[in-house]
Design a protein around this motif. Sequence first.
Motif, PDB file in Angstrom:
ATOM      1  N   LYS A  25      -4.352  11.233  10.056  1.00 19.86           N
ATOM      2  CA  LYS A  25      -3.186  11.715   9.332  1.00 19.86           C
ATOM      3  C   LYS A  25      -2.880  10.788   8.159  1.00 19.86           C
ATOM      4  O   LYS A  25      -3.185   9.593   8.206  1.00 19.86           O
ATOM      5  CB  LYS A  25      -1.965  11.789  10.256  1.00 19.86           C
ATOM      6  N   VAL A  26      -2.270  11.341   7.162  1.00 21.27           N
ATOM      7  CA  VAL A  26      -1.829  10.545   6.021  1.00 21.27           C
ATOM      8  C   VAL A  26      -0.371  10.149   6.236  1.00 21.27           C
ATOM      9  O   VAL A  26       0.483  11.020   6.477  1.00 21.27           O
ATOM     10  CB  VAL A  26      -1.976  11.316   4.701  1.00 21.27           C
ATOM     11  N   ILE A  27      -0.098   8.861   6.195  1.00 20.53           N
ATOM     12  CA  ILE A  27       1.273   8.383   6.365  1.00 20.53           C
ATOM     13  C   ILE A  27       1.820   7.896   5.029  1.00 20.53           C
ATOM     14  O   ILE A  27       1.079   7.669   4.074  1.00 20.53           O
ATOM     15  CB  ILE A  27       1.349   7.240   7.406  1.00 20.53           C
ATOM     16  N   ASP A  28       3.147   7.737   4.982  1.00 21.32           N
ATOM     17  CA  ASP A  28       3.797   7.271   3.748  1.00 21.32           C
ATOM     18  C   ASP A  28       3.477   5.806   3.484  1.00 21.32           C
ATOM     19  O   ASP A  28       2.928   5.096   4.333  1.00 21.32           O
ATOM     20  CB  ASP A  28       5.307   7.470   3.849  1.00 21.32           C
ATOM     21  N   GLY A  29       3.873   5.352   2.303  1.00 15.70           N
ATOM     22  CA  GLY A  29       3.606   3.976   1.902  1.00 15.70           C
ATOM     23  C   GLY A  29       4.346   2.944   2.739  1.00 15.70           C
ATOM     24  O   GLY A  29       5.326   3.259   3.435  1.00 15.70           O
ATOM     25  N   GLN A  30       3.860   1.737   2.682  1.00 13.06           N
ATOM     26  CA  GLN A  30       4.522   0.630   3.377  1.00 13.06           C
ATOM     27  C   GLN A  30       5.911   0.417   2.771  1.00 13.06           C
ATOM     28  O   GLN A  30       6.137   0.672   1.589  1.00 13.06           O
ATOM     29  CB  GLN A  30       3.674  -0.632   3.251  1.00 13.06           C
ATOM     30  N   GLU A  54       5.605   3.429  11.583  1.00  9.47           N
ATOM     31  CA  GLU A  54       4.813   4.459  12.246  1.00  9.47           C
ATOM     32  C   GLU A  54       4.072   3.922  13.481  1.00  9.47           C
ATOM     33  O   GLU A  54       3.601   2.779  13.486  1.00  9.47           O
ATOM     34  CB  GLU A  54       3.780   5.059  11.279  1.00  9.47           C
ATOM     35  N   ASP A  55       3.973   4.770  14.502  1.00 12.80           N
ATOM     36  CA  ASP A  55       3.057   4.512  15.621  1.00 12.80           C
ATOM     37  C   ASP A  55       1.659   4.926  15.179  1.00 12.80           C
ATOM     38  O   ASP A  55       1.491   5.918  14.458  1.00 12.80           O
ATOM     39  CB  ASP A  55       3.448   5.329  16.854  1.00 12.80           C
ATOM     40  N   MET A  56       0.657   4.183  15.605  1.00 13.07           N
ATOM     41  CA  MET A  56      -0.716   4.565  15.283  1.00 13.07           C
ATOM     42  C   MET A  56      -1.671   3.971  16.299  1.00 13.07           C
ATOM     43  O   MET A  56      -1.338   3.010  17.015  1.00 13.07           O
ATOM     44  CB  MET A  56      -1.074   4.136  13.855  1.00 13.07           C
ATOM     45  N   ASP A  57      -2.852   4.542  16.376  1.00 16.63           N
ATOM     46  CA  ASP A  57      -3.821   4.092  17.372  1.00 16.63           C
ATOM     47  C   ASP A  57      -4.389   2.719  17.029  1.00 16.63           C
ATOM     48  O   ASP A  57      -4.533   1.866  17.903  1.00 16.63           O
ATOM     49  CB  ASP A  57      -4.964   5.112  17.490  1.00 16.63           C
ATOM     50  N   LYS A  58      -4.737   2.537  15.780  1.00 13.88           N
ATOM     51  CA  LYS A  58      -5.361   1.283  15.353  1.00 13.88           C
ATOM     52  C   LYS A  58      -4.609   0.746  14.135  1.00 13.88           C
ATOM     53  O   LYS A  58      -4.762   1.264  13.026  1.00 13.88           O
ATOM     54  CB  LYS A  58      -6.831   1.510  14.988  1.00 13.88           C
ATOM     55  N   TYR A  59      -3.797  -0.257  14.357  1.00  8.94           N
ATOM     56  CA  TYR A  59      -2.982  -0.780  13.260  1.00  8.94           C
ATOM     57  C   TYR A  59      -3.815  -1.391  12.136  1.00  8.94           C
ATOM     58  O   TYR A  59      -3.399  -1.410  10.981  1.00  8.94           O
ATOM     59  CB  TYR A  59      -1.975  -1.806  13.791  1.00  8.94           C
ATOM     60  N   GLU A  60      -5.003  -1.880  12.480  1.00 10.50           N
ATOM     61  CA  GLU A  60      -5.829  -2.490  11.438  1.00 10.50           C
ATOM     62  C   GLU A  60      -6.265  -1.469  10.389  1.00 10.50           C
ATOM     63  O   GLU A  60      -6.629  -1.826   9.270  1.00 10.50           O
ATOM     64  CB  GLU A  60      -7.056  -3.168  12.051  1.00 10.50           C
ATOM     65  N   LEU A  69       0.818  -1.210   0.000  1.00  3.85           N
ATOM     66  CA  LEU A  69       0.000   0.000   0.000  1.00  3.85           C
ATOM     67  C   LEU A  69       0.851   1.259   0.000  1.00  3.85           C
ATOM     68  O   LEU A  69       1.860   1.347   0.697  1.00  3.85           O
ATOM     69  CB  LEU A  69      -0.930   0.001   1.213  1.00  3.85           C
ATOM     70  N   GLY A  70       0.398   2.246  -0.765  1.00  5.35           N
ATOM     71  CA  GLY A  70       1.035   3.544  -0.791  1.00  5.35           C
ATOM     72  C   GLY A  70       0.522   4.419   0.346  1.00  5.35           C
ATOM     73  O   GLY A  70      -0.007   3.908   1.347  1.00  5.35           O
ATOM     74  N   PRO A  71       0.668   5.737   0.238  1.00  6.08           N
ATOM     75  CA  PRO A  71       0.189   6.649   1.287  1.00  6.08           C
ATOM     76  C   PRO A  71      -1.295   6.413   1.587  1.00  6.08           C
ATOM     77  O   PRO A  71      -2.098   6.185   0.679  1.00  6.08           O
ATOM     78  CB  PRO A  71       0.419   8.031   0.663  1.00  6.08           C
ATOM     79  N   ARG A  72      -1.652   6.471   2.883  1.00  7.04           N
ATOM     80  CA  ARG A  72      -3.024   6.199   3.303  1.00  7.04           C
ATOM     81  C   ARG A  72      -3.297   6.892   4.625  1.00  7.04           C
ATOM     82  O   ARG A  72      -2.371   7.280   5.342  1.00  7.04           O
ATOM     83  CB  ARG A  72      -3.270   4.691   3.420  1.00  7.04           C
ATOM     84  N   GLU A  73      -4.534   6.994   4.970  1.00  6.73           N
ATOM     85  CA  GLU A  73      -4.955   7.725   6.176  1.00  6.73           C
ATOM     86  C   GLU A  73      -5.098   6.776   7.356  1.00  6.73           C
ATOM     87  O   GLU A  73      -5.720   5.717   7.238  1.00  6.73           O
ATOM     88  CB  GLU A  73      -6.276   8.443   5.923  1.00  6.73           C
ATOM     89  N   VAL A  74      -4.536   7.160   8.506  1.00  2.95           N
ATOM     90  CA  VAL A  74      -4.655   6.380   9.740  1.00  2.95           C
ATOM     91  C   VAL A  74      -4.903   7.347  10.898  1.00  2.95           C
ATOM     92  O   VAL A  74      -4.827   8.573  10.742  1.00  2.95           O
ATOM     93  CB  VAL A  74      -3.382   5.554  10.029  1.00  2.95           C
ATOM     94  N   THR A  75      -5.193   6.788  12.065  1.00  2.00           N
ATOM     95  CA  THR A  75      -5.421   7.596  13.259  1.00  2.00           C
ATOM     96  C   THR A  75      -4.188   7.564  14.150  1.00  2.00           C
ATOM     97  O   THR A  75      -3.737   6.497  14.564  1.00  2.00           O
ATOM     98  CB  THR A  75      -6.631   7.068  14.051  1.00  2.00           C
ATOM     99  N   ILE A  76      -3.632   8.728  14.419  1.00  2.00           N
ATOM    100  CA  ILE A  76      -2.473   8.863  15.310  1.00  2.00           C
ATOM    101  C   ILE A  76      -2.827   9.881  16.383  1.00  2.00           C
ATOM    102  O   ILE A  76      -3.114  11.043  16.067  1.00  2.00           O
ATOM    103  CB  ILE A  76      -1.215   9.302  14.531  1.00  2.00           C
ATOM    104  N   ASN A  77      -2.839   9.420  17.651  1.00  2.00           N
ATOM    105  CA  ASN A  77      -3.228  10.283  18.775  1.00  2.00           C
ATOM    106  C   ASN A  77      -4.598  10.926  18.526  1.00  2.00           C
ATOM    107  O   ASN A  77      -4.796  12.137  18.705  1.00  2.00           O
ATOM    108  CB  ASN A  77      -2.173  11.361  19.028  1.00  2.00           C
TER     109      ASN A  77
END
Length: 348
Positions: free
Chosen positions: A180-185, A216-222, A168-176
């Motif tokens: 936020k949009v993080i970089d690709g895997q 990356e750290d994130m709230d929900k890895y799924e 996966l490329g850049p995608r949106e996740v929850t951090i704190n």
Amino acid sequence: MSVLHSNIPKQSMSKLLKVQQGFTLVELMISLVLGLLISAAVMQIYIANVRSATLQEAGSSVIDANVFGIPIIEDHIRLANLGLAGKVDDTSEGSGIVLTQTGNLKGIKLTGNKEVPIALLTNTGDVTAVGSGNQWSAKTATNTPSGQLTLQFRAPQDMYDCEGNLALGPREVTINNVKKVIDGQIVIERYYLQAQDSAKPNNLSLFCDAGKYITEDMDKYEEQGRSGKSSTVFVEKNVIKDFGDKGEVIIQEMDYFDILLGTKDGSVVRYYTVKQYTDSITKPEIISIKIGGIIRSNNVVQTSALTNEFQVLGKTIKLKTDATDVEKKYLRFVFQNEIALRNARLNL
């Protein structure tokens, strides 16, 4: 009947008997010689056609490897270091050419909290710390050990690694609690020689083994993966998934494979083996990768005009001394390509 017989002149009867006697010995010998000459000519044409057909088939298989296999490696080398380290060398964390575990993969583990062994990293034939099983073990069908290229990059968009698995490329996740949009895997791949059949140790192919990880750290890895695509799903950071297995065949029938690290220090361009580079006191940044090897056809060629000695990456490479007569009758092709690392940060 006797009346009829008596009415036939003796001269005519003599001629009739001669006609019924068939071919003379001379005539038979001439016919036999002509038949053999014609058969020999036909056999020569047949043999020439067989040689031509096998040569064309062998050439076709070698061309297929060059057209479809090698460009895959080149395209992924061009991606090396994308979105990762500030420079490419053996100490920078995240370096696109993976030479060391403590430097380039600092803090990165395999599944089960295992260290990444050197036999899964970039190695050239002069490195002696080989692995076993599906790890790099310098397999070769020649008198010179083969190397392994291990590279990594961030997926610039949803794409497939060299094994055909989704990254996966850049995608949106929850951090704190903030989206936020993080970089690709991060995709990590290694290219090495391995036998498809252990009973045929000299019949090697170029394999690619690919894995992935996130940092990356994130709230929900799924959130960062797709539940229907297991290759994209992670439950923790800094752990490489699906890396260290045999992988998939990229190029069938390759006898030898190795690389050189291309560097530039000021105006000086130099090429290193892995051992030379890691042993060097001054280590210029790596700006390119030279790949080279010997591809062979998938069928024998019925001709004696074949060579068993080749020049690859400045070395004379010969087939193994225990190569059978059949193994010496394959058509072989040397390839050598230099690929610039587009994502190296060196100011040239």
